[in-house]
Design a protein around this motif. Sequence first.
Motif, short mmCIF file in Angstrom:
data_model
loop_
_atom_site.label_atom_id
_atom_site.label_comp_id
_atom_site.label_asym_id
_atom_site.label_seq_id
_atom_site.Cartn_x
_atom_site.Cartn_y
_atom_site.Cartn_z
N ALA A 1 -9.80 -17.38 -16.49
CA ALA A 1 -8.78 -16.50 -17.03
C ALA A 1 -8.73 -15.23 -16.72
CB ALA A 1 -9.16 -16.45 -18.61
N GLU A 2 -7.68 -14.37 -16.67
CA GLU A 2 -7.64 -12.94 -16.24
C GLU A 2 -7.86 -12.14 -17.46
OE1 GLU A 2 -7.13 -11.70 -13.11
OE2 GLU A 2 -6.71 -13.59 -12.44
N GLY A 3 -8.95 -11.58 -17.35
CA GLY A 3 -9.36 -10.49 -18.58
C GLY A 3 -9.73 -10.77 -19.92
N ILE A 4 -8.92 -11.72 -20.28
CA ILE A 4 -9.28 -12.43 -21.85
C ILE A 4 -8.99 -13.87 -21.92
CG2 ILE A 4 -6.72 -11.78 -22.25
CD1 ILE A 4 -7.74 -10.69 -25.16
N THR A 5 -9.96 -14.43 -22.94
CA THR A 5 -9.77 -15.73 -23.07
C THR A 5 -10.13 -16.28 -24.41
OG1 THR A 5 -10.19 -18.00 -22.03
CG2 THR A 5 -12.07 -16.68 -22.04
N ARG A 6 -9.87 -17.42 -24.70
CA ARG A 6 -10.51 -18.11 -25.92
C ARG A 6 -11.47 -19.23 -25.46
NH1 ARG A 6 -8.15 -20.28 -31.66
NH2 ARG A 6 -10.29 -21.03 -32.43
N MET A 7 -12.65 -19.28 -25.70
CA MET A 7 -13.66 -20.34 -25.40
C MET A 7 -13.71 -21.38 -26.06
SD MET A 7 -16.70 -17.72 -23.99
CE MET A 7 -17.53 -19.02 -23.12
N ASP A 8 -13.58 -21.38 -27.43
CA ASP A 8 -13.72 -22.58 -28.19
C ASP A 8 -12.40 -23.28 -28.37
OD1 ASP A 8 -12.73 -20.33 -30.14
OD2 ASP A 8 -12.91 -21.84 -31.35
N ASP A 9 -12.63 -24.55 -28.54
CA ASP A 9 -11.38 -25.44 -28.85
C ASP A 9 -10.46 -25.47 -30.08
OD1 ASP A 9 -12.85 -26.92 -30.08
OD2 ASP A 9 -12.87 -28.82 -28.76
#
Length: 313
Positions: free
Chosen positions: A117-125
Amino acid sequence: MTVKIFDTPQVQDFLNTVAGFDQAGGSERAKRIVHRLLADLYRLIDDFDVTPEEFWATIGLMNELGKGSQFGLLAPGLGFDHYLDMRMDAEDEARGLAGGTPRTIEGPLYVAGAPVAEGITRMDDGSDSDSEVMWLTGQVRDTDGRPVAGARVEIWHANAKGGYSHFDPSQSEYNLRRTIITDAEGRYRARSIIPSGYGVPEGSPTDRVLKALGRHGQRPAHIHYFISAPGHKHLTTQINLAGDPYTWDDFAFATREELLVEGRPIDDAAEAEARGLEGPFTEVVFDIELSRTEAPELQSRHKRPRALEQAAD
Ligand code: MBD
Ligand code: FE
């Protein structure tokens, strides 16, 4: 009955033969290392009067470790991973490459190929609604304090039961595993869930070795990182969430004072909204300082067997 035969010419000649010293082929380094290893073990058998029963029980244990791919788990428990870190720290010191955020061990539970991801993401589903929401963020800088834009920040961690996706079949693919490319200010941001510590599986061969030493197989809650950027030294590290009873009692010996991070619980609607969250969360901030290097071999991670990574990579 105690007998001592190690120092006899027959045993010494035998060792030379076993290690291939009288053969033209093979690798000189392999021969010297195997010779030394076998000599140390033969001597140990003599000194401790190791019985055939003890010897074959150990062979059985090693077969079980191999069957369960557990050598990568036993190794940190026996301090090898940390010992290699101590050697790399000393090498960096000798080369004038010390400085920046300290390294600590990779562990056996990395899986290659996580979503980028670029810069920001969510890791948990999103499937675990009982866990505490974690906001994980930080800035990557060089040792002069300049932000590093476009750095690759790979993060992986356990869920609230201490399980890692891929190895824990109850989790979705790449759950709690992401690669984030830092933004123009060198920052990365991730929504995730607060991990728990890991425990070596009860009754596993690794657990049996630790129990024989009177030890446990627990790790404090931690989050793994690989950080890399062109012109900078690759960093393998972890942070530990402060306040864990196992912080200074990690079976894998990975804790370092500089890598202890205190999560900040935030229960403020405006703060949550600013991060696209709803409700209370815990903010975990980990800034990373990378040392500069032009040496290409220091800019990427060491080769080792890793899940879903091609041996040729
Ligand atoms: C882990 O999660 C870990 O990080 C290590 C080093 C060993 C076992 C499990
Ligand atoms: Fe881990």
